[in-house]
Design an enzyme around this catalytic site. Structure first.
Site, mmCIF file in Angstrom:
data_model
loop_
_atom_site.group_PDB
_atom_site.id
_atom_site.type_symbol
_atom_site.label_atom_id
_atom_site.label_comp_id
_atom_site.label_asym_id
_atom_site.label_seq_id
_atom_site.Cartn_x
_atom_site.Cartn_y
_atom_site.Cartn_z
ATOM 1 N N ALA A 186 9.730 -7.079 15.605
ATOM 2 C CA ALA A 186 10.902 -6.423 16.784
ATOM 3 C C ALA A 186 11.852 -5.065 15.534
ATOM 4 O O ALA A 186 12.449 -4.587 15.412
ATOM 5 C CB ALA A 186 11.474 -7.266 17.347
ATOM 6 N N ARG A 212 14.314 1.024 6.199
ATOM 7 C CA ARG A 212 14.570 1.887 5.053
ATOM 8 C C ARG A 212 12.988 2.801 5.568
ATOM 9 O O ARG A 212 12.721 3.365 3.834
ATOM 10 C CB ARG A 212 13.562 0.622 3.343
ATOM 11 C CG ARG A 212 15.459 0.293 3.067
ATOM 12 C CD ARG A 212 15.052 -0.657 1.925
ATOM 13 N NE ARG A 212 14.858 -2.070 2.930
ATOM 14 C CZ ARG A 212 14.122 -2.393 1.552
ATOM 15 N NH1 ARG A 212 13.769 -2.267 0.074
ATOM 16 N NH2 ARG A 212 14.227 -3.954 1.910
ATOM 17 N N LYS A 232 8.505 0.259 12.496
ATOM 18 C CA LYS A 232 7.819 -0.040 10.891
ATOM 19 C C LYS A 232 6.108 -0.087 11.248
ATOM 20 O O LYS A 232 5.458 0.194 10.664
ATOM 21 C CB LYS A 232 8.385 -0.987 10.178
ATOM 22 C CG LYS A 232 7.503 -1.267 8.616
ATOM 23 C CD LYS A 232 9.083 -1.884 8.347
ATOM 24 C CE LYS A 232 8.976 -2.782 7.985
ATOM 25 N NZ LYS A 232 9.734 -3.545 7.075
ATOM 26 N N THR A 258 15.476 -13.180 12.734
ATOM 27 C CA THR A 258 14.139 -14.093 12.779
ATOM 28 C C THR A 258 14.103 -15.723 13.480
ATOM 29 O O THR A 258 12.460 -15.487 14.332
ATOM 30 C CB THR A 258 13.716 -14.189 11.336
ATOM 31 O OG1 THR A 258 14.851 -14.848 10.613
ATOM 32 C CG2 THR A 258 13.418 -13.455 10.607
ATOM 33 N N GLY A 261 14.767 -14.283 0.761
ATOM 34 C CA GLY A 261 15.797 -15.695 0.122
ATOM 35 C C GLY A 261 15.270 -16.783 -0.543
ATOM 36 O O GLY A 261 14.160 -16.327 -1.167
ATOM 37 N N GLU A 280 19.815 -16.718 1.857
ATOM 38 C CA GLU A 280 19.514 -15.278 2.091
ATOM 39 C C GLU A 280 20.358 -14.736 0.912
ATOM 40 O O GLU A 280 21.261 -15.383 0.453
ATOM 41 C CB GLU A 280 19.861 -14.929 3.339
ATOM 42 C CG GLU A 280 18.927 -15.420 4.689
ATOM 43 C CD GLU A 280 17.681 -15.065 3.553
ATOM 44 O OE1 GLU A 280 16.997 -13.767 3.985
ATOM 45 O OE2 GLU A 280 17.189 -16.243 4.178
ATOM 46 N N ASN A 296 7.931 -2.411 3.390
ATOM 47 C CA ASN A 296 10.029 -1.414 3.791
ATOM 48 C C ASN A 296 9.801 -0.594 3.703
ATOM 49 O O ASN A 296 10.992 -0.082 3.958
ATOM 50 C CB ASN A 296 10.908 -2.716 2.649
ATOM 51 C CG ASN A 296 10.614 -4.138 3.458
ATOM 52 O OD1 ASN A 296 10.809 -4.659 4.227
ATOM 53 N ND2 ASN A 296 10.948 -5.319 2.340
ATOM 54 N N ARG A 327 -17.273 20.800 14.213
ATOM 55 C CA ARG A 327 -16.134 20.706 15.417
ATOM 56 C C ARG A 327 -16.990 20.034 16.372
ATOM 57 O O ARG A 327 -17.340 19.468 16.206
ATOM 58 C CB ARG A 327 -14.996 21.633 16.064
ATOM 59 C CG ARG A 327 -14.817 22.430 14.531
ATOM 60 C CD ARG A 327 -14.014 23.566 15.236
ATOM 61 N NE ARG A 327 -13.403 23.951 16.181
ATOM 62 C CZ ARG A 327 -13.466 24.926 17.073
ATOM 63 N NH1 ARG A 327 -13.477 25.933 16.870
ATOM 64 N NH2 ARG A 327 -12.504 24.791 18.279
ATOM 65 N N ALA A 329 -31.367 42.215 13.942
ATOM 66 C CA ALA A 329 -30.028 42.534 13.126
ATOM 67 C C ALA A 329 -29.773 43.423 13.836
ATOM 68 O O ALA A 329 -29.561 44.884 14.098
ATOM 69 C CB ALA A 329 -30.371 42.706 11.572
#
Ligand code: UD1
Ligand code: CA
Length: 453
Positions: free
Chosen positions: A11, A16, A23, A80, A138, A152, A224, A329, A419
């Site tokens: 969540a 950072r 993230k 948490t 922690g 912490e 992070n 492609r 050609a």
């Protein structure tokens, strides 16, 4: 063992990362990092996998739902413990393994070790590790493998800050002890409900909390920052290359990147500076590179993809050769034995068996038959300014150099295009089509330089 559910916390915003994107959706070797955690969770065959969502919820939910996991929502990130409680209803009293959506490098064997420790201990277990610089984590205060408390960073005393044993966040909670989470309060510096506070609460009730230490910190610590994202990318790529080498693939040089979902069969050789991406599948005895990029393509056996090829969304059949310097492609099919050479671009086209387009050519929206020779400088003019049209070149056609085929147009079987022609009308089977002006000679036109002198 009792029923086990896995809860993946995802969540958080990840400040950072300095990103608009949540993230856990940042990619590592072609896939959002959360997908690696889900895969690990699935390997444990749990009753349920619940992902706790918050930041960027719609985006993450849309992605993770494809894996058949369930989602819980933590509307506000209050810590948490609070996040884990959001999953309570879904896990229905199961034992809970807590993983983090931003710890994608965790290995299956590490979780196996943790789980067998847990089965014996049948207590709350936190996975710990030791780091040189514990800042931000922690700190785990232990006595043997019994955890006294986890403090912490913001709440730690100077002595506690010296402790290098840290909490990875990964933990196990027996179903019957899940209720302890509800006793956690947010009376700390951050004003968050710390999951780690379960240690203190358990201690008060005479319940043990145990530490399972893992020696490789880089595997169990989260991502992070963009720097850690890069490091994870490199670690994951190394693991992917090692797995391919174990199953008989050679990598002859550095800077080879292979996305997680790419498959390669044995005796294929990949040369340096090559990136195989997305859902690419590669057969046996293929050679690729150097300096090639292939995305979402299928390459059959015995194909040679030479230097500086860029390919996307294509299928290349057995024995074909592509490159050097070709661009292939999406929606292109190159059948057996086809050769596509330098400065040739192919898009949304099928080239049948043994057809060759070796130099300086554009083939778009075309169906090209077998044993066709496309001369240097051939262009299918597929676009009239508003719509795309199809060019059909039947088997055994010979297209001379420097030719435009203005679509829609069909070149009949066995025909020859002279050609330098611009073909705007269908060419009948076996015919020679020439549109260029006939060559004339004007005698004596050249400068009479030598005579004048
Ligand atoms: C947490 C641990 C810390 C540990 C560290 C390891 C707590 C109180 N602290 O720190 O001991 O060393 O992880 O990285 O548990 N999350 C949510 N909702 C929230 C808060 C976090 O889902 O309200 C998720 C994040 O998305 C992330 C994980 O939980 O996946 C960890 O969050 P983060 O803020 O990085 O960890 P800390 O709380 O700082
Ligand atoms: Ca973190």
């Amino acid at each position: 063992m009792q029923r086990l559910s896995v809860v993946i916390l995802a969540a958080g915003k990840g400040e950072r990362m300095v990103s608009k994107k949540p993230k856990v959706m940042h990619e590592i070797m072609g896939k959002p990092m959360v997908s690696y955690v889900i895969r690990r969770a699935k390997e444990l065959l749990p009753t349920k996998i619940v992902v706790v969502l918050g930041h960027g919820r719609e985006l993450v939910e849309g992605y993770v739902k494809e894996f058949g996991v369930e989602c819980a929502v933590q509307a506000e990130q209050k810590g948490t413990a609070h996040a884990l409680l959001m999953a309570e209803e879904l896990i229905q009293g199961d034992d809970v393994l807590v993983l983090y959506g931003d710890v994608p490098l965790i290995e299956g064997s590490t979780l196996d070790g943790l789980l067998s420790f847990y089965e014996k201990a049948r207590a709350v277990v936190f996975m710990t590790t030791e780091v040189e610089n514990p800042f931000g984590y922690g700190r785990v205060i232990v006595e043997g493998d019994r955890i006294e408390r986890i403090v912490e960073e913001v709440d730690a005393t100077p002595e506690e800050k010296e402790v290098r044993r840290i909490n990875t966040g990964i933990c196990l909670i027996p179903g019957e002890l899940f209720g302890l989470l509800k006793k956690i309060k947010s009376d700390n510096r951050k004003g968050e409900y710390y999951l780690t506070d379960i240690c203190r609460i358990a201690g008060q009730e005479g319940i043990e909390v145990r530490a399972y230490n893992h020696p490789r910190a880089s595997e169990v610590l989260g991502i992070n920052s963009r720097k850690e994202l890069l490091d994870a990318h490199i670690t994951m790529n190394d693991r992917i290359l090692e797995a391919h080498m174990r199953s008989g693939v050679s990598f002859l040089g550095r800077n080879i990147y292979i996305d997680a979902d790419v498959t390669i069969n044995r005796d294929t050789t990949v040369y340096p500076n090559t990136y195989l991406m997305g859902k690419t599948r590669i057969g046996e005895d293929v050679t690729i590179g150097p300096n090639v990029l292939i995305r979402d393509s299928v390459i059959h056996d015995d194909v040679s993809i030479e230097g500086f090829v860029v390919m996307e969304g294509a299928e290349v059949e057995t024995g074909a050769r592509v490159g050097p310097f070709s661009r292939i492609r999406p929606s292109t099919v190159l059948r057996k034995g086809v050769e596509v050479g330098n400065f040739v671009e192919v898009k949304n086209s099928r080239l049948d068996e043994n057809t060759k387009a070796n130099h300086l050519t554009y083939i778009g929206d075309s169906e090209v038959g077998k044993d066709v020779n496309i001369g240097a400088g051939t262009i299918t003019c597929n676009y009239d300014g508003s719509r795309k049209h199809t060019t059909i070149i039947e088997d055994q056609v010979f297209v001379g150099s420097n030719t435009e085929l203005v679509a829609p147009v069909r070149i009949g079987r066995n025909a020859v295009v002279g050609a330098g022609s611009t073909i705007t009308k269908d060419v009948p089977e076996g015919a020679l089509a020439v549109t260029r002006a006939e060559q004339r000679h004007i005698e004596g036109y050249g400068r009479k330089k030598q005579c004048a002198e």
